[in-house]
Design an enzyme around this catalytic site. Structure first.
Site, PDB file in Angstrom:
ATOM      1  N   ASP A 372     118.503 100.900  51.398  1.00 20.78           N
ATOM      2  CA  ASP A 372     118.140  99.760  52.233  1.00 20.78           C
ATOM      3  C   ASP A 372     117.415 100.251  53.483  1.00 20.78           C
ATOM      4  O   ASP A 372     117.855 101.201  54.139  1.00 20.78           O
ATOM      5  CB  ASP A 372     119.411  98.993  52.622  1.00 20.78           C
ATOM      6  N   GLU A 408     113.594 101.255  49.836  1.00 22.34           N
ATOM      7  CA  GLU A 408     113.012 100.024  50.378  1.00 22.34           C
ATOM      8  C   GLU A 408     112.132 100.511  51.528  1.00 22.34           C
ATOM      9  O   GLU A 408     112.644 100.824  52.608  1.00 22.34           O
ATOM     10  CB  GLU A 408     114.087  99.068  50.890  1.00 22.34           C
TER      11      GLU A 408
END
Length: 758
Positions: A372, A408
């Protein structure tokens, strides 16, 4: 706490030895955390700036009452440590850190606050959002209240670490180790996928055991996916703001521990049973040939900014664990939008993350990670750097470098959008793929030049850095944003249920409601919405790269227009297993697409297309054609009004080999995309009497395969807003009585090329 339990006071005179019914030894500085053995438990915790660390022990029967407080007398290489002989599993524990209270210098040591061990392998209990869990008097109104030390004890209101026995029998089950280019990812939520499944026992729904139930695993195997990517399973916190609003942190991007599996997802108990249950789940997935990828949140924690609670790392060593502003150390650098950013520049914090990753690979046997806001992890002192210590350390690690690594590739800080810029070994969520495919099918005037790159694996982003098409994780939707059905049902977000006045969530959705906002009974609009979903799914699974399917998109799950359902732990977010006929059809369509992709290696090439012809007048491995069936010209590529494109994939010219060195070949396919609101006449290229094209996919229809055939040189109509896939077929007229080819496939390809050039 009785006087006898304050062993720390007695240690002022006697450092080690017997203290009533407990004994204390010096212990070792490694490994960090609480390490159990039949002899006892070694405790080790890092803190560079603390002047003293106390170990606090709690019984399983009374986890909110401190049973013992022990001073950790030894500090080796900035690690405080001790050993408690004969201590059993199941005990709860935490730390208290002494030192300077000077928030203006980033030092917020407050021994009144119990602190979670950053290395704890299991966590029990939930946080009671009593004011005592904050290091300052939260009820004060002064904006500088965070500079005042609060003296209330937080231990009764805080979760605790649990001492566990980490041993486990994997029964010889090993990882599937599927090559990345053959991977098909299914992004899912432990609770959301299982909470409403009728065949999963109620007491297992929403848990690791529920996810490992045969009904769930058989569903995923039948669908055809090869890997499940789980939204955060690191133990996370239910935010006090959401709790006060009657909501919950459903997504889980609010980590408290980087080692402990989230306790609320365990059906078997919280005294360490959650670790075994998680391992059972992984083992069952591996037995089924499905890999487990974790969505991990190392970029921030649940402790927030200077107004946030004190739960662990903030109290242990705020200066080391978090990135603080250079000239105002009372404030945090926030590259994550959550209040804080984990300090990956500090070697001990970097070690924490690396130790965590290694633990999940070695001990928990997971197959990879999706990071993330990975740009926040790759930041140097200020900018995102692809030569960052984090990336370098990943690359040299013999364990972590061998599993699937997915970034990401953005954060909320300046220069944080890094799509295409991560180094070798890394795959990326390709945000450009998502945005461009949405815009193309929406009908925006963007031409087809970039579309060709996205369909063919995004070589413009990844090839120059030495990466392959599998570096591109292709996705149309993810947990964050509209579902696939909502993408074609709403022009605008509808997040009122989140309690933020519809201000949260992205406004730039590249969506289209097909004529009516939200639910409608209009049959034509519903038919168009169903076709648009088929368009996106077909594009996704027929593109080069690694497709990622979001949970529920295979049947048309809706969130009623909510594009930020992070706090909706309810039917808005959960998988609905009761389908309409339309939803069953979409599921069958998706399943057939996945099977088509898996059966034909041309759709998951290991290497990028090169476009070069194998021999003179021979078609290369890829050719782009316009509606007339001829090769695309420069004028075609530069026309911003173009909304249709044909792509010939030559499986005879793949130039790839399998693991035994055998040449990989496939059929020849023609993929045609038409985003116009009207039909487009398209001439099928080839040799009329020898070449027929079989239609395998037509998104204007809801089933696969179509099975119809058309001879070459035929002008066909590609329906409005639709996609078609054709496969080159040999005709009986091309066979002798003995079944041999009069003209072999390579010669047909030559003739096909000649026809296209005419």
């Amino acid at each position: 706490m009785t006087a006898s339990s304050r062993i720390c006071d007695q240690q002022e005179k006697q450092a080690y030895g017997k203290f009533g019914d407990i004994e204390v030894w010096p212990g070792k500085p490694y490994p960090l955390g609480a390490t159990w053995s039949p002899v006892g438990v070694n405790f080790a915790v890092f803190s560079e700036h603390a002047t003293r660390i106390d170990l606090c022990l709690f019984t399983e029967e009374d986890p909110n009452t401190e049973a013992y407080r022990i001073m950790m007398m030894e500090q080796t290489d900035l690690v405080w440590h001790c050993f408690i002989p004969n201590l059993k599993t199941g005990w709860r524990y935490g730390f208290r850190a002494h030192g300077e209270w000077n928030p203006l210098e980033g030092k917020v040591f407050n021994p009144n606050k119990l602190l979670i061990d950053p290395y704890t392998k299991a966590i029990d209990g939930n946080i009671d959002w009593n004011p005592a869990v904050f290091p300052y008097p939260i009820e004060e109104s002064d904006e500088d209240r965070f500079q005042i030390m609060d003296e209330a004890d937080s231990a009764p209101f805080l979760t605790k670490g649990v001492i566990i026995d980490p041993s486990y029998d994997w029964e010889g089950v090993t990882r599937p180790e599927l090559p990345m280019h053959e991977t098909i990812i299914y992004e899912a939520h432990v609770k959301g996928l299982t909470e409403q499944h009728p065949d999963v026992p109620e007491d297992l729904r929403g848990t690791y055991a529920g996810l490992a139930h045969s009904a769930i695993i058989e569903y995923l195997k039948n669908l055809g996916v090869t890997a499940i990517e789980l939204m955060p399973v690191h133990h996370f916190v239910q935010d006090d703001r959401l709790v006060n609003m009657g909501l919950r942190n459903y997504w889980g991007y609010n980590s408290l521990s980087f080692f402990a599996p989230h306790a609320d997802y365990a059906a078997s108990g919280h005294a360490g049973e959650q670790v075994r249950e998680f391992k059972d789940m992984v083992k069952k997935f591996h037995k089924a040939g499905i890999e487990v990828i974790l969505d991990v949140v190392y970029n921030h924690t649940a402790e927030g900014n200077h107004y946030g609670p004190m739960l662990g790392m903030k109290g242990l060593d705020n200066l080391s664990y978090y990135r603080l502003k250079a000239d105002e150390k009372q404030y945090y650098m926030d590259y994550t939008g959550t209040g804080n950013t984990v300090n990956m520049v500090h070697p001990r914090t970097l070690q924490l993350v690396m130790d965590s990753l290694r633990y999940w690979v070695i001990d928990m046997q997971v197959d990879g990670f999706r990071f993330d806001l990975a740009s926040a992890l790759a930041r140097g002192l200020f900018d995102v750097g692809m030569l960052s210590t984090f990336l370098d350390t990943i690359h040299q690690d013999p364990v972590i470098s061998q599993v699937k690594l997915i970034a990401e590739p953005w954060d909320v800080g300046p220069g944080g959008y890094q799509v295409g810029n991560f180094p070798v070994l890394w795959s990326e969520w390709n945000g450009k793929y998502r945005d461009h495919l949405r815009s193309f099918w929406k009908g925006d005037k963007i031409g087809v030049g970039e579309l060709a790159y996205r369909l063919s694996g995004s070589s413009d982003l990844y090839e120059l850095s030495g990466r392959k098409p599998s570096a591109s994780i292709n996705f149309i939707t993810a947990h964050d944003g509209f579902t696939l059905r909502d993408l074609w049902s709403y022009n605008d977000k509808h997040n009122e249920a989140n309690g933020e006045g519809n201000r949260d969530g992205d406004n730039n959705n590249h969506s289209w409601n097909c004529g009516v906002e939200g639910h409608t009974n209009d049959k034509d609009i519903n038919a168009l919405r169903a076709k648009m979903q088929r368009n996106m799914l077909a594009t996704l699974f027929l593109s080069q790269g690694v497709p990622m399917l979001t949970m529920g998109d295979e049947y048309g799950r809706t969130q009623n227009g909510n594009n930020n359902a992070y706090c909706q732990d309810n039917e808005i977010s959960w998988f609905n297993w009761e389908w309409t006929a339309e939803q069953r059809n979409l599921h069958s369509f998706t399943k057939a697409l996945i099977q088509l992709r898996k059966e034909n290696p041309i759709f998951h090439r290991r290497r990028f297309f090169n476009g070069r012809k194998m021999e003179d007048n021979t078609l290369g491995d890829i050719l782009w054609v316009n509606a007339s069936g001829h090769e695309m010209t420069n004028a075609d590529w530069s026309d911003s009004r173009a909304r249709s494109l044909g792509m010939i994939l030559n499986g005879e010219a793949m130039g790839e080999y399998d693991e035994r060195g055998r040449r990989i070949k496939d059929d020849i396919f023609l993929l045609i995309l038409n985003a116009w609101e009207e039909g487009v006449n398209f001439t099928l290229p080839g040799v009329g009497d020898l070449t027929h094209w079989e239609c395998l996919v037509d998104t204007d229809q809801g089933s696969i395969p179509i099975g119809t055939e058309q001879p070459a040189d035929t002008e066909i109509t590609i329906h409005p807003r639709s996609l078609s896939l054709y496969c080159l077929k040999n005709q009986k007229s091309n066979l002798t009585d003995l079944g041999k080819h009069r003209i072999n496939i390579v010669d047909q390809v030559r003739r096909l090329w000649e026809m296209i050039q005419e």
